[in-house]
Write an enzyme that holds these catalytic residues in place. Sequence first.
Site, PDB file in Angstrom:
ATOM      1  N   GLN A  48       1.323  -1.458   8.726  1.00 33.15           N
ATOM      2  CA  GLN A  48       0.664  -0.453   8.363  1.00 33.15           C
ATOM      3  C   GLN A  48       1.151   1.114   8.676  1.00 33.15           C
ATOM      4  O   GLN A  48       0.799   2.075   8.312  1.00 33.15           O
ATOM      5  CB  GLN A  48      -0.787  -0.402   8.650  1.00 33.15           C
ATOM      6  CG  GLN A  48      -1.819  -1.439   7.944  1.00 33.15           C
ATOM      7  CD  GLN A  48      -3.098  -1.683   8.494  1.00 33.15           C
ATOM      8  OE1 GLN A  48      -3.286  -2.288   9.656  1.00 33.15           O
ATOM      9  NE2 GLN A  48      -3.966  -1.212   7.782  1.00 33.15           N
ATOM     10  N   CYS A  90     -10.176  -1.183   5.233  1.00 33.58           N
ATOM     11  CA  CYS A  90      -8.998  -1.130   5.609  1.00 33.58           C
ATOM     12  C   CYS A  90      -8.320   0.361   5.809  1.00 33.58           C
ATOM     13  O   CYS A  90      -8.511   0.925   5.069  1.00 33.58           O
ATOM     14  CB  CYS A  90      -7.927  -2.073   4.887  1.00 33.58           C
ATOM     15  SG  CYS A  90      -6.240  -1.926   5.372  1.00 33.58           S
ATOM     16  N   LEU A  91      -7.877   0.545   6.964  1.00 29.03           N
ATOM     17  CA  LEU A  91      -7.306   1.901   7.169  1.00 29.03           C
ATOM     18  C   LEU A  91      -6.346   2.393   6.216  1.00 29.03           C
ATOM     19  O   LEU A  91      -5.995   3.502   5.939  1.00 29.03           O
ATOM     20  CB  LEU A  91      -6.719   2.063   8.688  1.00 29.03           C
ATOM     21  CG  LEU A  91      -7.977   1.926   9.821  1.00 29.03           C
ATOM     22  CD1 LEU A  91      -6.992   2.011  11.061  1.00 29.03           C
ATOM     23  CD2 LEU A  91      -9.042   2.980   9.658  1.00 29.03           C
ATOM     24  N   GLU A 133      -6.014  -8.666  10.065  1.00 26.09           N
ATOM     25  CA  GLU A 133      -4.951  -8.260  10.491  1.00 26.09           C
ATOM     26  C   GLU A 133      -3.532  -9.111  10.402  1.00 26.09           C
ATOM     27  O   GLU A 133      -2.485  -8.712  10.072  1.00 26.09           O
ATOM     28  CB  GLU A 133      -5.021  -7.930  12.002  1.00 26.09           C
ATOM     29  CG  GLU A 133      -6.155  -6.656  12.052  1.00 26.09           C
ATOM     30  CD  GLU A 133      -6.055  -5.455  11.273  1.00 26.09           C
ATOM     31  OE1 GLU A 133      -4.717  -5.273  10.651  1.00 26.09           O
ATOM     32  OE2 GLU A 133      -6.969  -5.042  10.944  1.00 26.09           O
TER      33      GLU A 133
HETATM   34 NI    NI Z   1      -6.360  -3.432   6.972  1.00 28.10          NI
END
Ligand code: NI
Length: 167
Positions: A48, A90-91, A133
């Site tokens: 990410q 989710c970020l 994750e």
């Molecule tokens: Ni995520």
Amino acid sequence: MKILIYPHEILRQEARPVDKLDGEFQVLIDQMLEMMYKARGVGLAANQIGELRQLVVIDVTPSEEGPNPIVLINPRITEWEGEEAGEEGCLSVPNYVAPVKRAFRLHVTGYDRNEREIGFDAEGLLARCIQHELDHLKGICFVDRLNPVRKALFRKKWPKIRPKEEG
Ligand code: NI
């Protein structure tokens, strides 16, 4: 360093195993923890932030009781049990939550940041977060796991709600 937004192509790629925990890697871990807390997330995978390494950081402890960070390097889920649907976000997919089915309980193994082999059982929110994750490390985002109806709704909605990328 910033959190990549879906559908960035790096989020679609598989992370490679980590073989050396040098100083640079320790800095990366600290940066990821900082970014996760700042964004008020409960987990962040290296993909990410554009690093294709098998590294995730997690903290599902309520903020008044924490912090209680978990660092997992080269993690593997070795046992799954039960099933539960629960809201996930989710970020990399800000402003969007949807229910996803996950195993309720699991066993995960891997290494911590001191190169110690670790393994533990997890259930509920922690188990959900670990599965989310570890999916990132395989190039899978939680929206890939939505049922077909939700997925269609998400595809329609996302272009309208996604943050505009800078630069
Ligand atoms: Ni995520």
